[in-house]
Design a protein around this motif. Structure first.
Motif, PDB file in Angstrom:
ATOM      1  N   GLY A 141      -5.483   7.227   4.001  1.00  0.00           N
ATOM      2  CA  GLY A 141      -6.024   5.872   4.107  1.00  0.00           C
ATOM      3  C   GLY A 141      -5.355   4.923   3.122  1.00  0.00           C
TER       4      GLY A 141
ATOM      5  N   ASP B 283       0.864  -1.183   0.000  1.00  0.00           N
ATOM      6  CA  ASP B 283       0.000   0.000   0.000  1.00  0.00           C
ATOM      7  C   ASP B 283       0.900   1.232   0.000  1.00  0.00           C
TER       8      ASP B 283
ATOM      9  N   ARG C 102     -10.046  -6.406   9.278  1.00  0.00           N
ATOM     10  CA  ARG C 102     -10.851  -6.353   8.040  1.00  0.00           C
ATOM     11  C   ARG C 102      -9.900  -6.299   6.862  1.00  0.00           C
TER      12      ARG C 102
ATOM     13  N   GLU D 165      -5.763  -2.170  -0.775  1.00  0.00           N
ATOM     14  CA  GLU D 165      -5.087  -3.423  -1.131  1.00  0.00           C
ATOM     15  C   GLU D 165      -6.057  -4.486  -1.668  1.00  0.00           C
TER      16      GLU D 165
ATOM     17  N   TYR E 115      -5.630  -8.514   9.289  1.00  0.00           N
ATOM     18  CA  TYR E 115      -4.786  -7.756   8.360  1.00  0.00           C
ATOM     19  C   TYR E 115      -3.485  -7.484   9.094  1.00  0.00           C
TER      20      TYR E 115
ATOM     21  N   GLY F 151      -8.006  -4.582   3.783  1.00  0.00           N
ATOM     22  CA  GLY F 151      -7.457  -3.238   3.610  1.00  0.00           C
ATOM     23  C   GLY F 151      -8.012  -2.567   2.370  1.00  0.00           C
ATOM     24  N   ASP F 152      -8.025  -1.261   2.426  1.00  0.00           N
ATOM     25  CA  ASP F 152      -8.477  -0.464   1.295  1.00  0.00           C
ATOM     26  C   ASP F 152      -7.352   0.523   1.000  1.00  0.00           C
TER      27      ASP F 152
HETATM   28  N1  GLY Z   1      -4.803   0.617   3.333  1.00  0.00           N
HETATM   29  C1  GLY Z   1      -4.691   0.621   4.737  1.00  0.00           C
HETATM   30  C2  GLY Z   1      -5.882   0.199   5.462  1.00  0.00           C
HETATM   31  O1  GLY Z   1      -6.830  -0.320   4.902  1.00  0.00           O
HETATM   32  O2  GLY Z   1      -5.913   0.373   6.668  1.00  0.00           O
END
Ligand code: GLY
Ligand code: AMP
Length: 420
Positions: free
Chosen positions: A221, A207, A282, A287, A264, A284-285
């Motif tokens: 984020g 990320d 949860r 990823e 994660y 990742g966002d």
């Molecule tokens: N990309 C980092 C997160 O989801 O916390």
């Protein structure tokens, strides 16, 4: 299988896409969803934080599996309500999600389970913050203990900036912060699926947390991601499963708070070995946007097996031999105060490019068309035979998107694609 997915961000659009690729998934509902999920599934106007309303709806609609995307419903206990109502649920209980909800708790679990991480002090006043900063030295790492949407951590060589962040976190009633040693080295995100006992790792991703090219600017984020990691040591996944994920799952089990969902593992590969930077409870966002398109194993069946405690029988996961890169298109001002409401155009044109699809993260459909409604607006994904091709594809898509004042990084996956 009828699936209900909670959440409305880019991660949920990516999960929805992967769930629909599973032939076992006959119907998919997303609550509340976004314009991206509306195009492929059925959005339901339910508050994902209202566990009883979600459970009632799920029972009335014969839902076979609930999947909880974001951390907030997990931390407030929506999984507990769904499980109590007899609904197979992928996502940890509130007690288990505390691994993400409190960085101090995560440190306590890591200490108990002997997991390598940065040395840290939990502080409740500025004097102890100052003492910890003196002990660890620069760069200073100051973390808000609770949830902060990726914005609670400041890493800086400037002691004034570090103290200012500590002060603003401590001004919240009852708050505490974690001051820790700086970890140097590339970061890796590894998602481990667990049913509370068995651990099944996905493939790692990287990320890009900083807002600007060259890892400059504030933490966000996440501004982009890629997978696979051609530079990663061959045994990395096995090492993290054995040294990190299994010990955490065992420690949680031992405490009577089994962890069912995605553990994660945010890792730093330092010169002294692999260290845990953080846990999340949860996916990742952003990823998820690059890991799930590479997973050939049907996702709905995998998550149901985890929810029902059957992961041990599930077997090895299968992967597609291809690379994926995602680039986040952010609204003007993000990660500070973002300018919202501007029209978003060019998605169809981007998706017409080979190997490109567009994930909605912060968009809203209005009578005037699609507009930006969140700081991270879109997550454009490129897939190809290797990272270089996935990178070319993703940027050919990003260049067709128009949103006034928006910004994105140009260097996502660049070093990895160049082979260093
Ligand atoms: N990309 C980092 C997160 O989801 O916390
Ligand atoms: P976290 O929310 O704990 O993942 O922190 C967000 C980001 O801050 C991480 O992805 C790292 O880039 C950075 N960070 C957190 N902790 C450390 C640390 N101990 N050393 C260096 N960077 C860190």
């Amino acid at each position: 299988m009828k699936v209900l997915l909670l959440g409305s961000g880019g991660r949920e659009h990516a999960i929805a896409r992967a769930l629909l690729a599973d032939p076992q998934v006959s119907e998919l509902f997303v609550a509340p969803g976004n314009p991206g999920t509306a195009a492929i599934a059925t959005n339901v106007s339910l508050d994902p934080l209202d566990g009883s309303a979600v459970a009632e709806w799920a029972l009335a609609h014969g839902i076979d599996l609930a999947v909880i995307g974001p951390e907030t419903p997990l931390v407030v206990g929506v999984a507990d309500v769904l499980v109590a109502a007899g609904i197979p649920t992928f996502g940890p209980s509130a007690a288990a999600a505390h691994l993400e909800g409190s960085k101090a708790f995560a440190k306590e679990i890591m200490a108990a389970a002997g997991i390598p991480t940065a040395a840290a002090h939990v502080c409740r006043d500025l004097a102890s913050v100052r003492a910890a900063m003196t002990e660890f030295g620069s760069p200073y790492v100051i973390k808000y203990d609770g949830l902060a949407a990726g914005k609670g951590v400041v890493v800086t060589a400037d002691p004034e900036a570090a103290l200012a962040h500590a002060e603003s976190c401590l001004s919240l009633p009852g708050s505490q912060i974690v001051v820790e040693d700086y970890l140097d080295g590339p970061e890796v995100s590894l998602f481990c699926i667990s049913d509370g006992e068995t651990v099944v790792p996905l493939q790692p991703a990287q990320d890009f947390k900083r807002a600007l090219d060259g890892d400059a600017g504030p933490n966000t984020g996440g501004m982009g991601a890629y997978s696979p990691l051609p530079w990663a040591p061959a045994g990395l996944v096995d090492e993290v499963v054995l040294q990190v994920a299994i010990p955490v799952i065992r420690e949680m089990e031992r405490r009577g708070i089994p962890f069912v969902g995605v553990l994660y593992c945010g890792l730093a590969l330092t010169s002294r070995g692999t260290r845990v930077i953080e846990f999340n409870a949860r996916f990742g966002d952003p990823e998820t946007q690059v890991v799930l398109p590479r997973l050939a194993t049907p996702l709905g069946s995998l998550l149901l097996a985890a929810a029902e405690g059957r992961l041990a029988e599930f077997g090895e996961l299968e992967w597609r031999d291809r690379a994926a890169v995602t680039v986040v298109v952010a609204a003007e001002g993000y990660p500070g105060v973002s300018t919202l409401g501007g029209p978003v155009e060019g998605i169809e044109e981007a998706e017409a490019r080979e190997g490109v699809h567009v994930i909605h993260a912060g968009t809203q459909m209005t009578p005037q068309g699609l507009v930006a409604s969140g700081g991270r607006v879109l997550s454009v994904v490129g897939e190809g035979a290797d990272l270089e091709s996935a990178r070319m594809r993703v940027y050919s898509g990003v260049d067709l998107i128009s949103l006034h004042g928006s910004h994105h990084r140009r260097d996502i996956a660049q070093r990895a694609a160049e082979g260093h």
